[in-house]
Scaffold this active site. Structure first.
Site, short mmCIF file in Angstrom:
data_model
loop_
_atom_site.label_atom_id
_atom_site.label_comp_id
_atom_site.label_asym_id
_atom_site.label_seq_id
_atom_site.Cartn_x
_atom_site.Cartn_y
_atom_site.Cartn_z
N TYR A 313 0.85 -1.19 0.00
CA TYR A 313 0.00 0.00 0.00
C TYR A 313 0.89 1.24 0.00
CZ TYR A 313 -3.82 -3.11 1.45
OH TYR A 313 -4.75 -4.10 1.51
N HIS A 321 -5.82 2.38 -1.38
CA HIS A 321 -5.85 1.09 -2.05
C HIS A 321 -4.43 0.64 -2.30
CE1 HIS A 321 -10.13 1.00 -2.61
NE2 HIS A 321 -10.12 2.20 -3.13
N LYS A 352 -3.63 -3.47 -10.35
CA LYS A 352 -2.44 -3.35 -9.53
C LYS A 352 -1.25 -3.88 -10.31
CE LYS A 352 -5.18 -4.44 -5.46
NZ LYS A 352 -5.78 -3.13 -5.38
#
Lengths: 392, 424
Positions: A313, A321, A352
């Site tokens: 993070y 997020h 991601k």
């Protein structure tokens, strides 16, 4: 999807091309990109704690080194102040494994204790922020093998009793206030008929009890303790025994209290000065990448349910997020090309980056700029690679 | 449909429509909303992408952290009205309480028989409820009981009940000292226990809690077609032998299999006839397993049924006779074990009861339902993920025969599905 045709890997460049029977995919492995990104993150993160201090009403102060309690090969913390402190100052989140007594039938929010990953415990010990205490031995010695003298036992009970009195008093006040508010609302509605006349006054039994609790609180020898009244943990001052207390506050009917921590009556087995030699907790092979990312200012959390070892993070997970799915590898460890493909796909699917990293062999000493500034052995020479699907 | 409900366990799984809020760290500022009566669950996606060093952002974060700190600082108190005392018993690493109050004890704890009670058969035995370590920890965690250390030997004045045990002390003893008494409670197991309890399930230790005492009784296997079916079987054999004589058998003979052709020249009136001849690959048929494959097969300690779980509203559950559980959960430590091998999973499934899908189920649901199932609770450092593993029989669900079977319900008039499932 079958990867059956030609695969070209340009080892000098940063692109990997896959030509498949159905579609064209480009894998990007920008090695330098990630580092600059991390650095930026790092700088912006550094600014956070100060702002925090300004807005928080009372930042809990915790003195280092702090104890991490080890039992059954796990590393635990029980003190809310310590948990907040580590989160704020050291970017350590851990996992809350307990429940919340105020909301016991839900799993969305968890409570103390906090379980630290072995990686986190090791990192804190290496940074000399914390040391490890064997909690089971401490408790056995103190409570089962008579490590506590009669004086200390009495003091502990008195401290708890005092908290119980405070809790009872607080509870009475609160219910009286609630009643008052409810009655006021009712009276404002003009519905006076069904109210007895003395309802607006606190009940006589309660006021008596309140007075009693106030009386005990203002006894001269108690003044020093008043600060500790509403603390969740008894302050060390309370360990000074007041033998007379037990009898004087008997009429208040204190609530029974279950404290969260055992300190006091337990005392740290180690004075801060002698914490030079400590056991360093064992951590898995993925520790170097963990330490590396943490040094870059990332918050890391266990990531199995997202299909990786750690989630990274950019700031406190309360607010942000995650950016990366992280897997740690040994430098020469072989892995399936399919892992690379599926990891990259997974990462892209959840927006991601899929990040792989490990400790580079010492012989390759040509890599200085990526090394952590802390000068620690394990964080030096860690390289990370981020895999994303290129949109081509 | 009861079976559809089973498939949705646990709530909000990856396939479910609703996101699982426990997936990610939630903002503690919304805790107040959840503990109120008109509870509302915070929405997802209210987080930021990355820090941008604005005051607004850092203030919000500070507020969240403060809310978290406040929530964690909550003090557990017991009002005199519902004060349940329990005493720690170091020799067994359990605790006992005398007639504790509260609805929770209807599903927890046990009064032990005269021979089993560690304190012997005194006059208070009938009132003494023994709590297992995980039960004590859970009850303490939710602030229901007040646990005391055993009173000091010399009987310190005014402390007949012993010193108060803190939550930290409880973890140190009930979890940390399990090894000394040979107990099998681990952090992973407790995490699953408390997680399920908080969700409202009734949870008990399974017989295979600390040994390979798996139930492999007759309920774990398909029922052998019994006497009532003998007539059918006999007729069927007779029937097929006639077909053999006339040479119109569907089955591929050994010579054909070895030398071909698989589909010989002849008149075929439907595709299934041909497909059936082409189906050469042997498959696992759970309906044909009537006993243990390998009598010495043992479950791997890492993959064993740990808990029996009943649904929150279970009507059949009684503490004295819990009856068959709704779910069987095996707790797996993600850091100590890898993805299970077929052998490990096979041995584990062997210990679960045979639960075939109802006949009138759709084909995909049937595959999902499987003939035996177990739930794996995988714990990675306190984070629990649930997986349901079922023994699906793909070979039995022939897609080319699908149309001829229809969607069921045709035979619904004959006794319902409950009575029929097992007999086949």
């Amino acid at each position: 999807m079958r990867l059956d045709t030609k695969i070209a890997w340009h080892s000098t460049g940063t692109f990997v091309h896959f030509s498949t029977t159905h579609e064209k995919i480009v894998l990007q492995a920008p090695t330098c990109d990630i580092e600059s990104r991390l650095e930026r993150q790092d700088q912006s993160l550094r600014a956070l704690p100060d702002l925090d201090m300004a807005t928080t009403t009372s930042p809990p102060s915790v003195s280092e080194p702090l104890p991490i309690f080890k039992l059954a090969q796990k590393y635990l913390l029980y003190d809310a102040d310590t948990v907040a402190y580590l989160r704020r100052e050291h970017n350590i989140c851990g996992v809350l494994i307990g429940g919340l007594a105020q909301a016991p039938q839900q799993n969305v929010f968890s409570g103390l204790p906090l379980e630290l990953l072995p990686e986190e415990a090791r990192l804190l010990v290496e940074k000399r922020v914390a040391y490890v205490e064997d909690d089971t031995i401490n408790h056995r010695r103190t409570f089962l093998e008579g490590g506590l003298g009669p004086e200390e036992r009495r003091a502990y009970q008195a401290a708890l009793r005092k908290q119980g009195v405070a809790a009872a008093g607080e509870q009475t006040r609160r219910s009286d206030r609630r009643k008052e508010v409810a009655l006021k609302q009712k009276s404002e509605n003009g519905n006076w008929n069904d109210l007895p006349e003395d309802m607006l006054k606190p009940s006589p039994g309660r006021s008596e009890r309140q007075e009693a609790s106030i009386n005990t609180d203002v006894r001269p020898h108690d003044k020093q303790d008043d600060e500790a009244l509403f603390d969740s943990t008894p302050s060390p001052v309370l360990r000074k025994a007041h033998g007379s207390r037990v009898s004087t506050s008997a009429e208040v009917a204190p609530y029974a209290v279950t404290p969260t921590t055992s300190y006091p009556p337990l005392q740290s087995s180690m004075s801060p000065s002698e914490s030079v030699h400590v056991d360093v907790p064992d951590a898995p092979q993925s520790y170097p990448i963990f330490r590396y990312l943490h040094d870059q200012g990332y918050f890391l959390a266990p990531g199995l349910r997202f299909g990786c070892q750690y989630m990274a993070y950019p700031g406190d997970p309360l607010r942000f997020h995650s950016h990366f799915l992280v897997n740690g590898l040994d430098w020469d460890e072989e892995f399936d090309l399919l892992d690379l493909v599926s990891g990259g796909r997974l990462g892209t699917g959840v927006k991601k980056g899929f990040l792989l990293g490990g400790l580079e062999e010492v012989s390759a000493g040509n890599r200085g700029q990526g090394a952590a500034k802390s000068g620690d052995e394990t964080a030096r020479g860690v390289r990370s690679f981020c895999i994303e699907w290129g949109g081509m | 449909m009861a079976d559809a409900e089973e498939d949705t366990f646990p709530r909000g799984g990856p396939s479910g429509e609703e996101p699982d809020l426990t997936d990610e760290t939630q903002d503690f500022r919304f805790l107040a909303a959840i503990s109120r009566e008109d509870a509302s669950i915070p929405k997802r996606g209210e987080k930021d992408f990355e820090p941008h060093a604005t005051t607004l952002q850092s203030n919000t974060l500070a507020a969240s952290r403060q809310a978290m700190h406040n929530a964690l600082s909550f003090q557990r108190v017991h009002t005199p009205k519902n004060h349940s005392l329990a005493t720690y018993h170091p020799e067994t690493n359990m605790a006992y309480a005398y007639t504790p109050r509260g609805p929770l004890f209807a599903r927890m704890g046990a009064v032990l028989s005269a021979t089993e009670d560690p304190l012997g058969n005194d006059e208070l035995r009938g009132k003494r409820l023994w709590l297992l370590p995980e039960e004590v920890l859970y009850l303490m965690d939710r602030g229901t009981i007040d646990v005391r250390w055993p009173p000091a030997g010399e009987g310190g004045e005014g402390e007949g009940e012993g010193l108060v045990m803190s939550l930290q002390g409880a973890y140190a003893m009930f979890m940390g000292d399990e090894g000394r008494v040979g107990g099998a409670l681990t952090f992973e197991r407790y995490a699953v226990y408390s997680n399920l309890k908080r969700a409202g399930y009734t949870v008990h230790r399974a017989p295979s809690w600390d040994s390979d005492d798996g139930e492999r009784g007759s309920e774990c296997y398909a029922t052998i077609p019994g006497m009532t079916r003998a007539w059918h079987v006999g007729l069927f054999n007779y029937y097929t032998s006639w077909w053999n004589i006339w040479g119109t058998d569907d089955k591929v003979t050994d010579t054909e299999r070895a030398e071909g052709p698989l589909v010989r020249n002849k008149l075929y009136r439907s595709y299934p006839e041909i497909y059936r001849r082409l189906a050469l690959i042997p498959y696992h048929d759970p309906t044909a397993q009537f006993g243990p494959k390998d009598p010495e097969s043992a479950t791997d300690p890492a993959f064993r049924i740990t808990y029996h779980v009943w649904k929150p509203g279970s009507t059949t559950y009684k503490k004295s006779a819990p009856g068959p559980p709704d779910f069987r959960v095996a707790v797996v430590n993600a850091r100590d074990s890898a993805v299970p091998t077929l052998e490990q999973i096979g041995a584990l499934l062997e210990t679960t009861p045979y639960k075939p899908p109802p006949d009138n189920m759709q084909i995909y649901q049937k595959l999902k339902h499987g003939y035996k199932n177990v739930i794996l609770a995988i714990v990675d450092q306190g984070v629990v993920s649930y997986l349901r593993i079922a023994d699906a029989a793909f070979g039995r669900e022939k897609s080319f025969e699908r149309t001829s079977h229809g969607r069921g319900g045709k035979r619904g008039g004959r006794g319902g599905r409950g009575g029929r499932g097992r007999g086949r």
